[in-house]
Scaffold this motif. Sequence first.
Motif, PDB file in Angstrom:
ATOM      1  N   ALA A 158     -20.337   8.604  17.316  1.00  0.00           N
ATOM      2  CA  ALA A 158     -21.095   7.851  18.236  1.00  0.00           C
ATOM      3  C   ALA A 158     -20.271   7.067  19.244  1.00  0.00           C
ATOM      4  CB  ALA A 158     -21.478   5.967  17.724  1.00  0.00           C
ATOM      5  N   ARG A 159     -20.538   7.390  20.796  1.00  0.00           N
ATOM      6  CA  ARG A 159     -19.546   7.009  22.031  1.00  0.00           C
ATOM      7  C   ARG A 159     -19.203   5.493  21.358  1.00  0.00           C
ATOM      8  NH1 ARG A 159     -22.835  11.297  23.350  1.00  0.00           N
ATOM      9  NH2 ARG A 159     -22.010  13.146  23.919  1.00  0.00           N
ATOM     10  N   GLU A 160     -17.509   5.129  22.220  1.00  0.00           N
ATOM     11  CA  GLU A 160     -17.535   3.979  22.557  1.00  0.00           C
ATOM     12  C   GLU A 160     -18.163   3.483  23.209  1.00  0.00           C
ATOM     13  OE1 GLU A 160     -13.547   1.511  24.002  1.00  0.00           O
ATOM     14  OE2 GLU A 160     -13.264   4.047  23.685  1.00  0.00           O
ATOM     15  N   ALA A 161     -18.840   3.480  23.413  1.00  0.00           N
ATOM     16  CA  ALA A 161     -19.408   2.177  24.930  1.00  0.00           C
ATOM     17  C   ALA A 161     -21.023   2.348  24.437  1.00  0.00           C
ATOM     18  CB  ALA A 161     -20.253   3.124  26.541  1.00  0.00           C
ATOM     19  N   ASP A 162     -21.600   2.918  23.696  1.00  0.00           N
ATOM     20  CA  ASP A 162     -22.149   3.353  22.171  1.00  0.00           C
ATOM     21  C   ASP A 162     -22.032   1.909  21.680  1.00  0.00           C
ATOM     22  OD1 ASP A 162     -24.697   4.230  24.887  1.00  0.00           O
ATOM     23  OD2 ASP A 162     -23.674   6.620  23.775  1.00  0.00           O
ATOM     24  N   VAL A 163     -20.751   2.144  21.228  1.00  0.00           N
ATOM     25  CA  VAL A 163     -20.864   1.291  19.902  1.00  0.00           C
ATOM     26  C   VAL A 163     -20.416  -0.602  20.583  1.00  0.00           C
ATOM     27  CG1 VAL A 163     -18.826   0.846  17.406  1.00  0.00           C
ATOM     28  CG2 VAL A 163     -19.683   3.520  18.329  1.00  0.00           C
ATOM     29  N   ARG A 164     -19.466  -0.145  21.681  1.00  0.00           N
ATOM     30  CA  ARG A 164     -19.846  -1.826  22.048  1.00  0.00           C
ATOM     31  C   ARG A 164     -20.693  -2.004  22.400  1.00  0.00           C
ATOM     32  NH1 ARG A 164     -14.131  -2.186  21.914  1.00  0.00           N
ATOM     33  NH2 ARG A 164     -12.584  -0.775  21.569  1.00  0.00           N
ATOM     34  N   ALA A 165     -21.771  -1.461  22.620  1.00  0.00           N
ATOM     35  CA  ALA A 165     -22.953  -2.340  23.101  1.00  0.00           C
ATOM     36  C   ALA A 165     -23.815  -2.410  22.308  1.00  0.00           C
ATOM     37  CB  ALA A 165     -23.799  -1.245  24.177  1.00  0.00           C
ATOM     38  N   ALA A 166     -23.363  -1.997  21.006  1.00  0.00           N
ATOM     39  CA  ALA A 166     -24.448  -2.714  19.971  1.00  0.00           C
ATOM     40  C   ALA A 166     -24.256  -4.074  19.185  1.00  0.00           C
ATOM     41  CB  ALA A 166     -24.580  -1.769  18.913  1.00  0.00           C
ATOM     42  N   HIS A 167     -22.956  -4.110  19.386  1.00  0.00           N
ATOM     43  CA  HIS A 167     -22.022  -5.225  18.603  1.00  0.00           C
ATOM     44  C   HIS A 167     -20.295  -5.125  19.264  1.00  0.00           C
ATOM     45  CE1 HIS A 167     -20.372  -8.984  16.586  1.00  0.00           C
ATOM     46  NE2 HIS A 167     -21.615  -9.150  16.635  1.00  0.00           N
ATOM     47  N   SER A 168     -19.588  -5.856  19.969  1.00  0.00           N
ATOM     48  CA  SER A 168     -18.291  -5.821  20.459  1.00  0.00           C
ATOM     49  C   SER A 168     -17.397  -6.165  19.141  1.00  0.00           C
ATOM     50  CB  SER A 168     -18.427  -7.725  21.308  1.00  0.00           C
ATOM     51  OG  SER A 168     -17.666  -8.511  20.853  1.00  0.00           O
ATOM     52  N   PHE A 216     -11.280  11.287  22.919  1.00  0.00           N
ATOM     53  CA  PHE A 216     -10.987  12.483  23.327  1.00  0.00           C
ATOM     54  C   PHE A 216     -10.858  13.405  24.427  1.00  0.00           C
ATOM     55  CE2 PHE A 216     -13.196  12.494  19.079  1.00  0.00           C
ATOM     56  CZ  PHE A 216     -12.149  13.674  18.470  1.00  0.00           C
ATOM     57  N   ARG A 217     -10.946  14.418  25.170  1.00  0.00           N
ATOM     58  CA  ARG A 217     -11.005  14.327  27.132  1.00  0.00           C
ATOM     59  C   ARG A 217     -12.701  13.526  27.742  1.00  0.00           C
ATOM     60  NH1 ARG A 217     -11.789  20.484  28.390  1.00  0.00           N
ATOM     61  NH2 ARG A 217     -13.087  19.679  28.331  1.00  0.00           N
ATOM     62  N   ASP A 218     -13.391  13.726  26.110  1.00  0.00           N
ATOM     63  CA  ASP A 218     -14.559  13.037  27.069  1.00  0.00           C
ATOM     64  C   ASP A 218     -14.762  11.354  26.769  1.00  0.00           C
ATOM     65  OD1 ASP A 218     -15.134  14.175  24.843  1.00  0.00           O
ATOM     66  OD2 ASP A 218     -16.892  14.569  25.046  1.00  0.00           O
ATOM     67  N   GLY A 219     -13.134  11.352  26.120  1.00  0.00           N
ATOM     68  CA  GLY A 219     -13.998   9.512  25.941  1.00  0.00           C
ATOM     69  C   GLY A 219     -13.415   9.164  24.706  1.00  0.00           C
ATOM     70  N   GLY A 220     -13.609   7.896  24.382  1.00  0.00           N
ATOM     71  CA  GLY A 220     -13.246   7.498  22.763  1.00  0.00           C
ATOM     72  C   GLY A 220     -14.908   7.939  21.569  1.00  0.00           C
ATOM     73  N   TYR A 221     -14.430   7.871  20.479  1.00  0.00           N
ATOM     74  CA  TYR A 221     -15.939   7.968  19.488  1.00  0.00           C
ATOM     75  C   TYR A 221     -15.036   7.269  18.373  1.00  0.00           C
ATOM     76  CZ  TYR A 221     -17.976  12.137  22.612  1.00  0.00           C
ATOM     77  OH  TYR A 221     -18.179  12.140  23.830  1.00  0.00           O
ATOM     78  N   ALA A 222     -16.558   6.795  17.432  1.00  0.00           N
ATOM     79  CA  ALA A 222     -16.341   6.453  15.688  1.00  0.00           C
ATOM     80  C   ALA A 222     -17.275   6.790  15.629  1.00  0.00           C
ATOM     81  CB  ALA A 222     -16.903   5.274  16.321  1.00  0.00           C
ATOM     82  N   ASP A 236     -27.148   5.611  19.388  1.00  0.00           N
ATOM     83  CA  ASP A 236     -27.371   4.263  18.635  1.00  0.00           C
ATOM     84  C   ASP A 236     -25.876   3.721  17.986  1.00  0.00           C
ATOM     85  OD1 ASP A 236     -27.427   2.126  17.228  1.00  0.00           O
ATOM     86  OD2 ASP A 236     -28.995   2.027  16.315  1.00  0.00           O
ATOM     87  N   GLY A 237     -25.078   2.734  18.762  1.00  0.00           N
ATOM     88  CA  GLY A 237     -24.034   2.990  18.495  1.00  0.00           C
ATOM     89  C   GLY A 237     -23.351   1.733  17.117  1.00  0.00           C
ATOM     90  N   GLY A 238     -24.837   1.269  17.100  1.00  0.00           N
ATOM     91  CA  GLY A 238     -24.427   0.577  15.889  1.00  0.00           C
ATOM     92  C   GLY A 238     -24.994   1.179  14.695  1.00  0.00           C
ATOM     93  N   LEU A 239     -25.112   3.065  14.068  1.00  0.00           N
ATOM     94  CA  LEU A 239     -24.433   3.771  13.217  1.00  0.00           C
ATOM     95  C   LEU A 239     -23.258   3.793  12.999  1.00  0.00           C
ATOM     96  CD1 LEU A 239     -28.167   5.810  13.759  1.00  0.00           C
ATOM     97  CD2 LEU A 239     -27.607   4.011  13.099  1.00  0.00           C
ATOM     98  N   ALA A 240     -22.554   3.313  13.962  1.00  0.00           N
ATOM     99  CA  ALA A 240     -21.283   3.589  13.316  1.00  0.00           C
ATOM    100  C   ALA A 240     -20.233   2.472  12.822  1.00  0.00           C
ATOM    101  CB  ALA A 240     -20.223   3.555  15.087  1.00  0.00           C
ATOM    102  N   ILE A 241     -21.552   1.719  13.251  1.00  0.00           N
ATOM    103  CA  ILE A 241     -20.871   0.320  11.409  1.00  0.00           C
ATOM    104  C   ILE A 241     -20.948   0.077  10.525  1.00  0.00           C
ATOM    105  CG2 ILE A 241     -20.562  -2.294  11.707  1.00  0.00           C
ATOM    106  CD1 ILE A 241     -21.605  -1.915  14.663  1.00  0.00           C
ATOM    107  N   ASP A 242     -20.940   0.084   9.219  1.00  0.00           N
ATOM    108  CA  ASP A 242     -21.163  -0.331   7.901  1.00  0.00           C
ATOM    109  C   ASP A 242     -20.022  -1.019   7.405  1.00  0.00           C
ATOM    110  OD1 ASP A 242     -18.494   0.676   7.500  1.00  0.00           O
ATOM    111  OD2 ASP A 242     -19.498   3.000   6.662  1.00  0.00           O
ATOM    112  N   VAL A 243     -20.414  -1.820   6.344  1.00  0.00           N
ATOM    113  CA  VAL A 243     -20.385  -3.105   5.422  1.00  0.00           C
ATOM    114  C   VAL A 243     -18.788  -2.671   5.011  1.00  0.00           C
ATOM    115  CG1 VAL A 243     -20.155  -5.024   4.218  1.00  0.00           C
ATOM    116  CG2 VAL A 243     -22.222  -3.909   5.032  1.00  0.00           C
ATOM    117  N   ASP A 244     -17.551  -2.480   5.823  1.00  0.00           N
ATOM    118  CA  ASP A 244     -16.293  -2.476   5.503  1.00  0.00           C
ATOM    119  C   ASP A 244     -15.406  -3.613   5.210  1.00  0.00           C
ATOM    120  OD1 ASP A 244     -15.952   0.451   5.225  1.00  0.00           O
ATOM    121  OD2 ASP A 244     -15.418   0.394   6.865  1.00  0.00           O
ATOM    122  N   ASN A 245     -15.640  -4.565   5.559  1.00  0.00           N
ATOM    123  CA  ASN A 245     -14.606  -5.677   5.361  1.00  0.00           C
ATOM    124  C   ASN A 245     -15.411  -7.596   5.592  1.00  0.00           C
ATOM    125  OD1 ASN A 245     -14.821  -5.664   8.148  1.00  0.00           O
ATOM    126  ND2 ASN A 245     -13.023  -4.243   8.378  1.00  0.00           N
TER     127      ASN A 245
END
Length: 266
Positions: A139-149, A158-164, A237-246
């Motif tokens: 998921a692209r960094e902008a989309d992850v941050r849009a889901a939750h900061s 990468f050349r085309d931006g940050g990814y999670a 959907d940047g929220g899909l890069a967020i799981d329960v790690d901590n």
Amino acid sequence: MTAKAIVIILAAQRAGVVNPLAERAGVSHKCLAPICGRPLIEWVLDTVTAQPDLADIRIAIEPEAQGEVSALLPQFAERGVPIRFVDSHTGIVDSVTAAAGDDEGPFIITTADNVLLSAEGFEQIRSALSRVDATLALAREADVRAAHSEGQRNFYQFRDGGYANCNIYGLANRKAFVAAEAFREGGQFQKNRDRMIRAFGYFNILLMGLKLVSAPTAIRRVGKRFGITMEATFFADGGLAIDVDNERTYAVCEALLPSRKPVRNN
């Protein structure tokens, strides 16, 4: 006719490590820790069992925890997808290999803490397996941050931006299992550069480190290193890069779940 997918859910704990979230909740395994009224693994099973054309679901977990998880399964029986347990192994690759058994695939692999997993994300992974041997979700960094900061704090650049990375992967066939070897030492590549180099090759890491390749190109190059076709599946959907790690990501998922999935009122 496309073969039905086999889903592997990784639910084991790291050997010799007491998970803080499990300890806080007073349960044996993190996958049993409750969030928004349900154990973590229930959220994953609720999404996965609702998907069509599945051969079965295999939960890789230690034998001593299988009874506790089994008590959660009757609610999913009417959906008609067989669910069974496979004894987990110490490493991720060995657990996936054991869960796969002698079957040819395709396999969709996720984790028991991937509580925000959506049907749309699952189907994107399945669709990719009609084109390539292996895929991993980003998921692209902008989309992850849009889901939750606070959803993610580290991104691959990468050349085309940050990814999670998103905790769902697809292997179309047995040949694709060579790609799983990249995770034999447990992932967490951003924290261990030597581990990343051993997995993906020095030249590929150099290209990524200097931001000379885009994310799609980098993933294709990794596949070429393993002698397979491989591509990234990009989740809008940047929220899909967020799981329960901590504790932090637990709080994030706890905040996001009510707007994404039906939550029980206990």
